[in-house]
Scaffold this motif. Sequence first.
Motif, PDB file in Angstrom:
ATOM      1  N   TRP A  88       0.832  -1.212   0.000  1.00  0.00           N
ATOM      2  CA  TRP A  88       0.000   0.000   0.000  1.00  0.00           C
ATOM      3  C   TRP A  88       0.859   1.251   0.000  1.00  0.00           C
ATOM      4  CZ3 TRP A  88      -4.579  -0.846  -1.743  1.00  0.00           C
ATOM      5  CH2 TRP A  88      -5.135  -2.102  -1.576  1.00  0.00           C
ATOM      6  N   TRP A  89       1.910   1.224  -0.813  1.00  0.00           N
ATOM      7  CA  TRP A  89       2.665   2.385  -1.264  1.00  0.00           C
ATOM      8  C   TRP A  89       3.317   3.202  -0.150  1.00  0.00           C
ATOM      9  CZ3 TRP A  89      -2.899   3.282  -1.965  1.00  0.00           C
ATOM     10  CH2 TRP A  89      -3.452   2.460  -2.946  1.00  0.00           C
ATOM     11  N   GLY A  90       3.553   2.611   1.019  1.00  0.00           N
ATOM     12  CA  GLY A  90       4.195   3.343   2.102  1.00  0.00           C
ATOM     13  C   GLY A  90       3.243   4.138   2.968  1.00  0.00           C
TER      14      GLY A  90
ATOM     15  N   ARG B 182       6.480   7.090  -4.515  1.00  0.00           N
ATOM     16  CA  ARG B 182       6.954   7.601  -5.805  1.00  0.00           C
ATOM     17  C   ARG B 182       7.152   6.455  -6.792  1.00  0.00           C
ATOM     18  NH1 ARG B 182      10.159  12.101  -7.295  1.00  0.00           N
ATOM     19  NH2 ARG B 182      10.825  12.541  -5.161  1.00  0.00           N
ATOM     20  N   ARG B 183       7.764   5.361  -6.336  1.00  0.00           N
ATOM     21  CA  ARG B 183       8.021   4.224  -7.227  1.00  0.00           C
ATOM     22  C   ARG B 183       6.726   3.594  -7.735  1.00  0.00           C
ATOM     23  NH1 ARG B 183      12.202   3.370  -3.360  1.00  0.00           N
ATOM     24  NH2 ARG B 183      10.984   1.780  -2.252  1.00  0.00           N
ATOM     25  N   ALA B 184       5.674   3.688  -6.913  1.00  0.00           N
ATOM     26  CA  ALA B 184       4.381   3.135  -7.321  1.00  0.00           C
ATOM     27  C   ALA B 184       3.528   4.145  -8.080  1.00  0.00           C
ATOM     28  CB  ALA B 184       3.618   2.654  -6.081  1.00  0.00           C
ATOM     29  N   GLY B 185       3.996   5.394  -8.143  1.00  0.00           N
ATOM     30  CA  GLY B 185       3.210   6.437  -8.811  1.00  0.00           C
ATOM     31  C   GLY B 185       2.078   6.974  -7.960  1.00  0.00           C
TER      32      GLY B 185
ATOM     33  N   MET C 180       7.536  17.018  -4.115  1.00  0.00           N
ATOM     34  CA  MET C 180       7.479  15.589  -4.402  1.00  0.00           C
ATOM     35  C   MET C 180       6.080  15.193  -4.883  1.00  0.00           C
ATOM     36  SD  MET C 180       8.597  12.382  -1.948  1.00  0.00           S
ATOM     37  CE  MET C 180      10.234  13.079  -1.737  1.00  0.00           C
ATOM     38  N   VAL C 181       5.043  15.733  -4.233  1.00  0.00           N
ATOM     39  CA  VAL C 181       3.673  15.464  -4.673  1.00  0.00           C
ATOM     40  C   VAL C 181       3.499  15.905  -6.122  1.00  0.00           C
ATOM     41  CG1 VAL C 181       1.249  16.088  -4.387  1.00  0.00           C
ATOM     42  CG2 VAL C 181       2.634  15.583  -2.377  1.00  0.00           C
ATOM     43  N   ALA C 182       3.978  17.107  -6.443  1.00  0.00           N
ATOM     44  CA  ALA C 182       3.840  17.630  -7.803  1.00  0.00           C
ATOM     45  C   ALA C 182       4.565  16.744  -8.814  1.00  0.00           C
ATOM     46  CB  ALA C 182       4.380  19.058  -7.867  1.00  0.00           C
TER      47      ALA C 182
ATOM     48  N   ASN D 284       2.714  14.680 -11.742  1.00  0.00           N
ATOM     49  CA  ASN D 284       2.993  15.029 -13.135  1.00  0.00           C
ATOM     50  C   ASN D 284       3.648  13.894 -13.906  1.00  0.00           C
ATOM     51  OD1 ASN D 284       1.945  17.653 -12.975  1.00  0.00           O
ATOM     52  ND2 ASN D 284       3.856  18.450 -12.130  1.00  0.00           N
ATOM     53  N   ASP D 285       4.270  12.939 -13.190  1.00  0.00           N
ATOM     54  CA  ASP D 285       4.886  11.803 -13.870  1.00  0.00           C
ATOM     55  C   ASP D 285       3.839  10.900 -14.501  1.00  0.00           C
ATOM     56  OD1 ASP D 285       7.472  12.489 -13.475  1.00  0.00           O
ATOM     57  OD2 ASP D 285       7.793  11.208 -11.720  1.00  0.00           O
TER      58      ASP D 285
END
Length: 353
Positions: free
Chosen positions: A208-210, A245-248, A275-277, A281-282
């Motif tokens: 669950w992405w951290g 971040r790695r999971a998007g 970091m959120v931005a 945006n990725d």
Amino acid sequence: MQMLKVGTIAGLTGAALAGCGLIYKPVGHTLNHYSLDEIVPYALGSGDLDLAACGTGMGLNQLGGSFSRVIKRPARLMIVTNTTASFCSEIQAQKYHLKVQRNLHNGNTDVARDNRIVAQRWERLTALRRYQVYQDTVNAYGEIGTDKCPDLSNELGTDQDQFVYLTGVLVGVQGLLNDIQANSSVGIPQNIAAKAGRASDCIDNQQWWGVPKALEAVVWLSVPGNAPEGAQPYAQLQQSAEIGRRAGIALPAMLYALAAYGQSDMARQKEAIKMVAEIYNDYEPGKAPDDRDENNDAAQYLLLNQIAYNEALYLSDRIWIDAEGHRTPLVALGSFPGEGAPTQEIDAGSYLN
């Protein structure tokens, strides 16, 4: 003869009503499962926070709640609907908090005082909705934060049940913070935060992405004396944000930003907002749902990134208003005053022509 007719009509009416009762129960179960199986995943992947919060959340809440008149309260569904509905009211609270700042910046203290009262009213409503989320979480899974984790493979038997539980635990803490903003007028028990921190151990942090460990770190920072010896909450928040971040998924980075804001740590707050931005945006939020990779968490849970973006934008707006008197320039989240950020030049004459 007349009495016979009256008796016949009464009997038929009773039978009809009884038949309705027989129909309502299976319909209630069907709609409950359909909502969890189809409507909720669709809303999570839609990426439109306004529609999901003020549309699906607000609209489905009353329909879902009405099921409790004919079947057992659909607590899992209500966790989701009250959660999304709470973002609708929180957005209103944030709007008025920003108006407070702008009017104070411009010296309009009377207007700012009125804006603060309206903001507190919206905070109270948000707290009420989120406290209901906490209560439904306890209803569905048992008391949180005990020495025993709930069975997260019972009725739904899928990852969705784990997600619903994680949602309930996280939103319970948010509700407490909303209540504090509303002068504790709801009276949400403050031990909910510590319970939520312990309950986060019941959820797999990598899957669950951290988010679980990010939530735990937020609680450590928010509740004095709750962190174990040697705990490093900011390091844990940064690690969780990198997992996200790695999971998007930008949700852990958002929690990092909120924690830094709560501790008045401007440097870390800006780092987390950026970091959120970057995470947001990725991933291509404008891509049509049918064109996305359905196995990609960022696609299936796009709404979470919208929530993270909205929360980070609110914190960014506070920074911009304090410095410049206006909100974050359009599509400029992650930039800040004095850093060569884009500005908005307004031609006053164009509004008069």
